[in-house]
Design a protein around this motif. Structure first.
Motif, PDB file in Angstrom:
ATOM      1  N   THR A  20       0.850  -1.185   0.000  1.00 43.61           N
ATOM      2  CA  THR A  20       0.000   0.000   0.000  1.00 43.61           C
ATOM      3  C   THR A  20       0.893   1.245   0.000  1.00 43.61           C
ATOM      4  OG1 THR A  20      -0.060   0.162   2.408  1.00 43.61           O
ATOM      5  CG2 THR A  20      -1.759  -1.217   1.349  1.00 43.61           C
ATOM      6  N   GLN A  22       0.831   3.636   2.105  1.00 47.52           N
ATOM      7  CA  GLN A  22       1.265   3.869   3.477  1.00 47.52           C
ATOM      8  C   GLN A  22       2.457   2.988   3.847  1.00 47.52           C
ATOM      9  OE1 GLN A  22      -1.834   3.193   2.512  1.00 47.52           O
ATOM     10  NE2 GLN A  22      -3.191   4.807   3.273  1.00 47.52           N
ATOM     11  N   ARG A  23       2.410   1.720   3.472  1.00 51.20           N
ATOM     12  CA  ARG A  23       3.523   0.811   3.767  1.00 51.20           C
ATOM     13  C   ARG A  23       4.791   1.279   3.057  1.00 51.20           C
ATOM     14  NH1 ARG A  23       0.132  -4.828   3.041  1.00 51.20           N
ATOM     15  NH2 ARG A  23      -0.806  -4.824   5.119  1.00 51.20           N
ATOM     16  N   THR A  57      -1.087   3.136  12.279  1.00 50.30           N
ATOM     17  CA  THR A  57      -0.696   2.628  10.961  1.00 50.30           C
ATOM     18  C   THR A  57       0.790   2.283  10.954  1.00 50.30           C
ATOM     19  OG1 THR A  57      -2.425   3.920   9.889  1.00 50.30           O
ATOM     20  CG2 THR A  57      -0.617   3.159   8.488  1.00 50.30           C
ATOM     21  N   ARG A  60       1.206  -0.990  12.927  1.00 54.57           N
ATOM     22  CA  ARG A  60       0.734  -2.149  12.150  1.00 54.57           C
ATOM     23  C   ARG A  60       1.694  -2.485  11.011  1.00 54.57           C
ATOM     24  NH1 ARG A  60      -4.171   0.466  12.707  1.00 54.57           N
ATOM     25  NH2 ARG A  60      -4.079   1.133  10.536  1.00 54.57           N
ATOM     26  N   ALA A  61       2.177  -1.457  10.326  1.00 54.44           N
ATOM     27  CA  ALA A  61       3.097  -1.695   9.211  1.00 54.44           C
ATOM     28  C   ALA A  61       4.395  -2.328   9.711  1.00 54.44           C
ATOM     29  CB  ALA A  61       3.378  -0.391   8.472  1.00 54.44           C
TER      30      ALA A  61
END
Length: 148
Positions: A20, A22-23, A57, A60-61
Motif C-alpha cells: 500500500t 502507506q507501507r 498505521t 501495524r506496518a
C-alpha cells in the motif's frame, strides 16, 4: 540499509499481501533514518510529510514487515528499535551496545551457536538466541580507560 534493491510489491504479493502507499512511505522513512529507529522517531518522520498517516498505521506496518522478515526488531536501551533486515533474509543478528558511548555493533549469530548447543546439552534448554542485545564497553571506550 536500503530496500530499494528489493521488489517489495512482488515480495508482498508472493506472501498474499499488497504494498500500500502507506507501507511504502513507512518503509522509505525507515530506510532514510538508517536503522535502530524507535516507533516515535519513525512516526515523527512519516507524520511530518504525511499527516494523514497515524501512529497505529506505523505500528501495524512495522509488525507486518517484521512478520515478513523485511524489518528486524530489537530491544536496545529499554526501547524496541527497528531496522531493515539483512538482505540474506536472516533477521537473526545481535547487538553489542556500549554503555559509555552508546555505539552499537552488529554481530551475526554464529558465535552464539556453541552457547545454544551447551544450554541444550547441559540443561535440556532450547534457547532462542535470536536478536540478543549485550551491553558492555566497546574497544575504544575500554582503551580510554576508567573503571567499569
Amino acid at each position: 540499509m536500503s530496500h530499494t534493491n528489493l521488489d517489495l510489491a512482488a515480495t508482498l504479493h508472493d506472501r498474499g499481501a499488497r504494498l500500500t502507499p502507506q507501507r511504502q512511505i513507512i518503509l522509505d522513512a525507515l530506510c532514510a533514518l538508517g536503522g535502530h529507529v524507535t516507533v516515535a522517531e519513525l512516526y515523527e518522520r512519516v507524520h511530518a510529510g504525511f499527516p494523514a498517516i497515524d501512529r497505529s498505521t506505523v505500528y501495524r506496518a512495522l509488525a507486518f514487515f517484521v512478520e515478513l522478515g523485511l524489518v528486524a526488531a530489537a530491544e536496545i536501551g529499554g526501547a524496541t528499535v527497528y531496522e531493515i533486515a539483512p538482505r540474506d533474509g536472516n533477521c537473526e543478528h545481535h547487538h553489542l551496545v556500549c554503555r559509555d558511548c552508546g555505539g552499537v555493533l552488529h554481530v551475526n549469530g554464529a558465535p552464539f551457536d556453541d552457547l545454544a548447543a551447551r544450554l541444550d546439552g547441559d540443561h535440556g534448554f532450547a534457547a532462542d538466541l535470536g536478536n540478543l542485545t549485550i551491553h558492555g564497553r566497546c574497544r575504544e571506550c575500554a582503551a580510554a580507560g576508567g573503571a567499569y
